[in-house]
Design a protein around this motif. Structure first.
Motif, PDB file in Angstrom:
ATOM      1  N   ASP A 210      57.514  32.720  10.471  1.00  0.00           N
ATOM      2  CA  ASP A 210      56.956  33.098  11.317  1.00  0.00           C
ATOM      3  C   ASP A 210      56.343  32.334  11.640  1.00  0.00           C
ATOM      4  O   ASP A 210      56.420  30.863  11.366  1.00  0.00           O
ATOM      5  CB  ASP A 210      55.859  34.048  10.861  1.00  0.00           C
ATOM      6  N   GLN A 211      55.896  32.194  13.136  1.00  0.00           N
ATOM      7  CA  GLN A 211      55.580  31.171  14.216  1.00  0.00           C
ATOM      8  C   GLN A 211      54.647  31.452  15.553  1.00  0.00           C
ATOM      9  O   GLN A 211      54.370  33.625  15.857  1.00  0.00           O
ATOM     10  CB  GLN A 211      56.987  30.385  15.179  1.00  0.00           C
ATOM     11  N   GLU A 212      53.327  30.979  16.149  1.00  0.00           N
ATOM     12  CA  GLU A 212      52.659  31.919  16.579  1.00  0.00           C
ATOM     13  C   GLU A 212      53.893  31.062  18.193  1.00  0.00           C
ATOM     14  O   GLU A 212      53.472  30.716  18.607  1.00  0.00           O
ATOM     15  CB  GLU A 212      51.018  31.042  16.556  1.00  0.00           C
ATOM     16  N   PHE A 213      53.902  32.261  18.615  1.00  0.00           N
ATOM     17  CA  PHE A 213      53.985  31.662  20.441  1.00  0.00           C
ATOM     18  C   PHE A 213      53.109  33.307  21.402  1.00  0.00           C
ATOM     19  O   PHE A 213      53.104  34.209  20.574  1.00  0.00           O
ATOM     20  CB  PHE A 213      55.327  32.303  20.255  1.00  0.00           C
ATOM     21  N   VAL A 214      53.776  33.481  22.384  1.00  0.00           N
ATOM     22  CA  VAL A 214      52.880  34.105  23.951  1.00  0.00           C
ATOM     23  C   VAL A 214      54.887  34.454  23.819  1.00  0.00           C
ATOM     24  O   VAL A 214      55.661  33.858  24.703  1.00  0.00           O
ATOM     25  CB  VAL A 214      52.674  33.211  24.949  1.00  0.00           C
ATOM     26  N   ARG A 235      49.426  38.423  25.508  1.00  0.00           N
ATOM     27  CA  ARG A 235      47.932  37.670  25.922  1.00  0.00           C
ATOM     28  C   ARG A 235      47.311  38.556  26.549  1.00  0.00           C
ATOM     29  O   ARG A 235      46.070  37.708  26.780  1.00  0.00           O
ATOM     30  CB  ARG A 235      47.850  36.194  25.497  1.00  0.00           C
ATOM     31  N   TYR A 268      56.119  29.464  27.155  1.00  0.00           N
ATOM     32  CA  TYR A 268      56.204  31.276  26.326  1.00  0.00           C
ATOM     33  C   TYR A 268      57.160  31.458  25.960  1.00  0.00           C
ATOM     34  O   TYR A 268      57.894  30.426  26.361  1.00  0.00           O
ATOM     35  CB  TYR A 268      55.327  32.057  27.179  1.00  0.00           C
ATOM     36  N   ASN A 277      58.501  43.147  21.966  1.00  0.00           N
ATOM     37  CA  ASN A 277      57.419  42.874  20.602  1.00  0.00           C
ATOM     38  C   ASN A 277      56.405  43.892  22.234  1.00  0.00           C
ATOM     39  O   ASN A 277      55.228  43.863  21.270  1.00  0.00           O
ATOM     40  CB  ASN A 277      56.975  40.739  21.626  1.00  0.00           C
ATOM     41  N   ARG A 301      56.747  38.043  14.668  1.00  0.00           N
ATOM     42  CA  ARG A 301      56.686  37.220  14.665  1.00  0.00           C
ATOM     43  C   ARG A 301      58.160  35.643  14.210  1.00  0.00           C
ATOM     44  O   ARG A 301      57.391  34.702  14.056  1.00  0.00           O
ATOM     45  CB  ARG A 301      55.085  35.979  14.089  1.00  0.00           C
ATOM     46  N   ARG A 383      59.403  26.025  24.369  1.00  0.00           N
ATOM     47  CA  ARG A 383      59.118  26.742  23.428  1.00  0.00           C
ATOM     48  C   ARG A 383      60.296  26.731  22.383  1.00  0.00           C
ATOM     49  O   ARG A 383      60.084  26.514  21.834  1.00  0.00           O
ATOM     50  CB  ARG A 383      59.204  28.680  23.708  1.00  0.00           C
ATOM     51  N   ASP A 387      59.600  25.389  19.103  1.00  0.00           N
ATOM     52  CA  ASP A 387      59.877  25.780  17.843  1.00  0.00           C
ATOM     53  C   ASP A 387      60.633  24.812  16.555  1.00  0.00           C
ATOM     54  O   ASP A 387      60.748  25.285  15.583  1.00  0.00           O
ATOM     55  CB  ASP A 387      61.450  27.319  18.044  1.00  0.00           C
ATOM     56  N   THR A 390      58.458  23.203  14.391  1.00  0.00           N
ATOM     57  CA  THR A 390      58.372  23.662  13.797  1.00  0.00           C
ATOM     58  C   THR A 390      59.034  23.950  12.927  1.00  0.00           C
ATOM     59  O   THR A 390      58.435  23.688  11.434  1.00  0.00           O
ATOM     60  CB  THR A 390      57.162  25.029  14.025  1.00  0.00           C
TER      61      THR A 390
END
Length: 433
Positions: A210-214, A235, A268, A277, A301, A383, A387, A390
């Motif tokens: 799981d990651q944070e992304f737009v 967002r 993004y 999503n 995510r 992105r 990715d 991470t």
């Protein structure tokens, strides 16, 4: 590599199962990721300059050559922008059939990616032929679904690669009733296979990542977005396609000939996971129920859930093609004549890999003065780097170079990058010190 202080390099000339060529360079110092660069090194293809001085029809036929996998996407974004300048509103028949043709591209592109490019990673095979020795029925099913997508494109475009049937105002010709009846029979026969594909893909072993992304995609007032809509993010972004350049910025990085893109100065995501999503509520109720039954929750995510989104979109595309061709009647007016005029027009559609944005300026003769094309893969470049940093850190930088390389390739393949759309991809360099 004997220890963290050792410096070494691994060269993989071509990243398998990705369209294009490039390089990934990772620097690790004392067990920490110090630098990561996704290098794209082929020279620019200069398509935007090649279009200058061309007519609207030349543009539509030319942009199909940008990509052999998603030519319909380039044609549909281009024709939307050009029709906006020429003052053409496509008929209801044309709008429906263009969506059907686009569904064919989603089917063939997503099926190719799932079965030939990505699934071998999850199941531990180094190629699709190797996977086919253990999963022959699944691979055959994938090839059948891909072939069905190609048949849809061919029905409207004359051929499945670089189709030639699209023109300003519609199509050069309308498929006859017998051709559509044969196509519908194949679509009906494939519904169970596309549903089974969702279940099979959802059962793959997914890394926890799981990651944070737009998430950025189109949004439509009632339909799952394919051929039209406005641009949204999870967002709060909510803009017409004409305002794209006011919020999104492309820029050159020293280590790549491919442009990167940011939304309000941050990376993004575009593509099937971002679309799902943002548009879960636009899926038909029965398809939402089928997705929920997999036990995997969306919005997600986890970037590796992109393959599930692709399978869901394949079934959606198949059903949309059936819905839009029900009670099909051919037409004697598959297009209206275009009268040249000057102006600026914008087009944005959902290519299999994400939003594909075009802008054209025509002179009074209807010839191109300037063109700008923003492919989805270039929008995902920043992105992908984010990715990779991470994912590789979570995977474990202490692992050997082969393991890191394979995991990095899996992360990149998960985006289904079509690097040839902008430039071309994988040399891998791991620098340890």
């Amino acid at each position: 590599m004997n220890d963290d202080k050792h410096t070494g390099r691994i060269h993989v000339p071509i990243l398998a199962r990705v369209e294009g060529e490039g390089a990934l360079e990772v620097s690790i110092r004392e067990g920490r990721l110090e630098d990561l660069k996704l290098r794209i090194f082929e020279p620019p293809r200069l398509f935007e300059k090649l279009l200058e001085g061309r007519s609207a029809q030349d543009v539509i036929d030319s942009v199909a050559r940008i990509c052999g996998i998603c030519p319909v996407a380039y044609q549909m974004s281009a024709v939307a922008a050009l029709e906006a300048i020429l003052g053409i509103t496509p008929s209801s028949w044309v709008a429906r059939m263009r969506r059907v043709m686009y569904c064919g591209e989603w089917l063939q592109s997503h099926s190719l990616h799932i079965h030939l490019l990505a699934a071998p990673d999850f199941l531990g095979f180094d190629s699709a032929p190797a996977m086919a020795t253990r999963h022959p029925d699944e691979v055959r099913r994938g090839l059948r679904l891909q072939g069905l997508g190609n048949a849809i494109i061919r029905t409207f475009g004359g051929r499945s690669v670089h189709p030639v049937g699209v023109c300003p105002g519609g199509f050069f010709r309308a498929p006859d009733a017998s051709a559509m009846a044969a196509l519908r029979a194949r679509l009906e026969a494939s519904r169970d296979e596309s549903l089974a594909l969702i279940d099979w893909v959802a059962g793959l072993p997914f890394p926890e990542d799981d990651q944070e992304f737009v998430s950025v995609s189109l949004r439509h007032e009632r339909d799952y977005p394919i051929t039209e809509g406005w641009i949204v993010s999870d967002r709060g972004l909510d803009i017409p396609i004409d305002d794209y350049e006011q919020h999104f910025r492309e820029f050159q990085v020293p280590h790549s000939t491919a442009l990167h893109a940011l939304l309000d100065d941050r990376p993004y995501l575009v593509g099937p996971l971002a679309r799902l999503n943002n548009n879960l509520d636009r899926l038909p109720a029965e398809l939402r129920d089928r997705l929920e039954a997999t036990g995997i929750r969306f919005p997600s995510r986890n970037m590796f859930h992109s393959i599930i989104a692709r399978a869901v979109e394949m079934h959606l595309a198949l059903n949309e093609a059936l819905r839009l061709t029900e009670d099909y009647a051919t037409t004697t007016a598959p297009h209206v004549e275009a009268v040249p005029r000057a102006g600026v027009g914008f087009g944005c559609t959902e290519a299999p890999r994400g939003i594909l944005w075009h802008r054209y300026t025509l002179d009074a003769r209807g010839l191109v003065e300037s063109a700008r094309i923003v492919p989805p893969t270039s929008q995902n470049q920043a992105r992908m780097e984010e990715d990779l940093a991470t994912a590789l850190t979570r995977f474990g930088l202490e692992r050997d170079d082969d393991a890191l390389r394979l995991h990095g390739e899996m992360v990149i393949r998960n985006y289904d990058p079509c690097i040839s759309c902008a430039t071309h991809f994988l040399d891998f360099h791991a620098l340890r010190g």
